[in-house]
Design an enzyme around this catalytic site. Sequence first.
Site, mmCIF file in Angstrom:
data_model
loop_
_atom_site.group_PDB
_atom_site.id
_atom_site.type_symbol
_atom_site.label_atom_id
_atom_site.label_comp_id
_atom_site.label_asym_id
_atom_site.label_seq_id
_atom_site.Cartn_x
_atom_site.Cartn_y
_atom_site.Cartn_z
ATOM 1 N N LYS A 39 0.844 -1.205 0.000
ATOM 2 C CA LYS A 39 0.000 0.000 0.000
ATOM 3 C C LYS A 39 0.879 1.254 0.000
ATOM 4 O O LYS A 39 2.087 1.167 0.302
ATOM 5 C CB LYS A 39 -0.914 -0.021 1.220
ATOM 6 C CG LYS A 39 -0.168 0.058 2.535
ATOM 7 C CD LYS A 39 -1.083 -0.202 3.720
ATOM 8 C CE LYS A 39 -0.304 -0.108 5.018
ATOM 9 N NZ LYS A 39 -1.041 -0.656 6.153
ATOM 10 N N ARG A 137 -10.730 0.075 14.373
ATOM 11 C CA ARG A 137 -10.709 0.728 13.079
ATOM 12 C C ARG A 137 -11.744 -0.016 12.250
ATOM 13 O O ARG A 137 -12.919 0.006 12.596
ATOM 14 C CB ARG A 137 -9.272 0.651 12.517
ATOM 15 C CG ARG A 137 -8.945 1.680 11.489
ATOM 16 C CD ARG A 137 -7.450 1.742 11.190
ATOM 17 N NE ARG A 137 -6.902 0.530 10.582
ATOM 18 C CZ ARG A 137 -5.645 0.398 10.168
ATOM 19 N NH1 ARG A 137 -4.796 1.384 10.290
ATOM 20 N NH2 ARG A 137 -5.232 -0.731 9.626
ATOM 21 N N HIS A 171 -5.967 -7.073 12.947
ATOM 22 C CA HIS A 171 -4.783 -6.199 12.916
ATOM 23 C C HIS A 171 -4.439 -5.776 14.339
ATOM 24 O O HIS A 171 -5.312 -5.420 15.120
ATOM 25 C CB HIS A 171 -5.089 -4.973 12.044
ATOM 26 C CG HIS A 171 -3.878 -4.161 11.684
ATOM 27 N ND1 HIS A 171 -2.706 -4.719 11.225
ATOM 28 C CD2 HIS A 171 -3.660 -2.818 11.681
ATOM 29 C CE1 HIS A 171 -1.824 -3.754 10.972
ATOM 30 N NE2 HIS A 171 -2.376 -2.601 11.244
ATOM 31 N N CYS A 318 14.782 24.234 3.758
ATOM 32 C CA CYS A 318 13.836 24.995 2.933
ATOM 33 C C CYS A 318 12.982 24.028 2.116
ATOM 34 O O CYS A 318 13.142 22.819 2.210
ATOM 35 C CB CYS A 318 14.588 25.933 1.993
ATOM 36 S SG CYS A 318 15.849 26.935 2.809
ATOM 37 N N MET A 319 12.103 24.561 1.300
ATOM 38 C CA MET A 319 11.256 23.701 0.474
ATOM 39 C C MET A 319 12.091 22.842 -0.485
ATOM 40 O O MET A 319 11.846 21.652 -0.648
ATOM 41 C CB MET A 319 10.256 24.556 -0.314
ATOM 42 C CG MET A 319 9.308 23.724 -1.153
ATOM 43 S SD MET A 319 8.198 24.729 -2.143
ATOM 44 C CE MET A 319 7.055 25.303 -0.908
ATOM 45 N N ASP A 320 13.106 23.462 -1.100
ATOM 46 C CA ASP A 320 13.836 22.794 -2.175
ATOM 47 C C ASP A 320 15.322 22.596 -1.896
ATOM 48 O O ASP A 320 16.024 21.999 -2.703
ATOM 49 C CB ASP A 320 13.706 23.613 -3.470
ATOM 50 C CG ASP A 320 12.267 24.007 -3.735
ATOM 51 O OD1 ASP A 320 11.416 23.111 -3.685
ATOM 52 O OD2 ASP A 320 12.001 25.201 -3.954
#
Length: 389
Positions: A39, A137, A171, A318-320
């Site tokens: 998954k 769940r 589970h 940072c982001m990048d």
Amino acid sequence: MEQLLRRTWAEIDLDALEHNFQILQDRVGADTGVVGVVKADAYGHGALQTARTLEKLGAAYLAVSSLDEGRELRHSGITMPILILGHTPEEYVPQLLTYNMTQAITCEAKAVAYNEAAARCGGVLRCHIKVDTGMSRLGFLCAGRHFEEGVAGAAHACRMPHLDVEGIFTHFAVSDEPGTANEAFTRQQFDLFCRFVTALESRGCTFRFRHCANSGAVVNYPEMKLDMVRPGILLYGCGDGAEELGLRPVMSLKTTVSTIKVFDPDCTISYGRLYRTDRPTRTGVLPIGYADGFFRCLSNRCSVMTPDGPARVLGRICMDMCMIDLNDKPRVQVGSEVEIFGQHSRVDDLAALAGTIPYELTCAVSKRVPRVYLQGGEVVGTELRLYLE
Ligand SMILES: *Cc1c(COP(=O)(O)O)cnc(C)c1O
């Protein structure tokens, strides 16, 4: 690899995946099947290549969370059994049949709806009954006063002519966590599951596949293996117990040094000015940031692995991009490879530092990070997730 911009990429070591599968299969023995949990794009590793490898190795089953994830595998030629762990709305039963999926059945009402929908298509839907023994769940309730009603509902499902109830599973909530309370709870879940199955068997319902063990149980409760085990994180070589079992990390998140600069003392680095140099500081800029999956909460408090050893991250991620300390690392040059986590620095350690679990880090490796598949030391496939045509 030649065609890829060598910015940041995730190496997926298919030999490590094979090694891990073999260790887990040997651990449970030939009479117990291994369900490869793929998954969430195989926890970020790439569901396709992972599924292909597991199919070739003889996994008993694959598990995904949704019909869409299962369809992706079928469209790519995976023919082995696939179990959908999550809910599928009954309108999709025709697709479940077309794609030959095995659906988890989580309550009596859904069993009725699936049975009717399958009848309308003139088909029989293969199912595994999901029992809620304490995860709270999905699944048939069966704790305490719900036991009889749960058994009756599940037995009803087993008798439905358009359902082929081939398996039953539950589970665990704390099989991976230490302590006597957790152990007691896991044993209680297992006992309840076994009593539930026995009660169904005494009503004439039999199951080819009874399964409950996730990675935590494969490590800590090998006696709970039953007919199949469902390891996810262990297959990928991480999680508690992975090292002790001799498993190898499958994913290595890598980047390269794009620029090196020497900053004067008393210079602040990155957003927020969290880091201030106290001496001339040779600094590398890495083209990886939180948008690639390098969590911002690790800013200023983690290290990455360079060819010259671990280097501290300086200031905010940072982001990048992010910056690392390359003082006393003369061998590191522009273009040098840097490992964020993987074979040389365990993702588990970085996850602990981030206050989370390794699952979240591998799942977070984002779309713009190409996956590069390695086997026998060679690149056997690359997967670019950006549309470049
Ligand atoms: C995700 C999942 C697993 C695998 O869990 P791991 O902790 O990665 O082994 C097994 N069973 C179910 C129902 C799951 O949702």
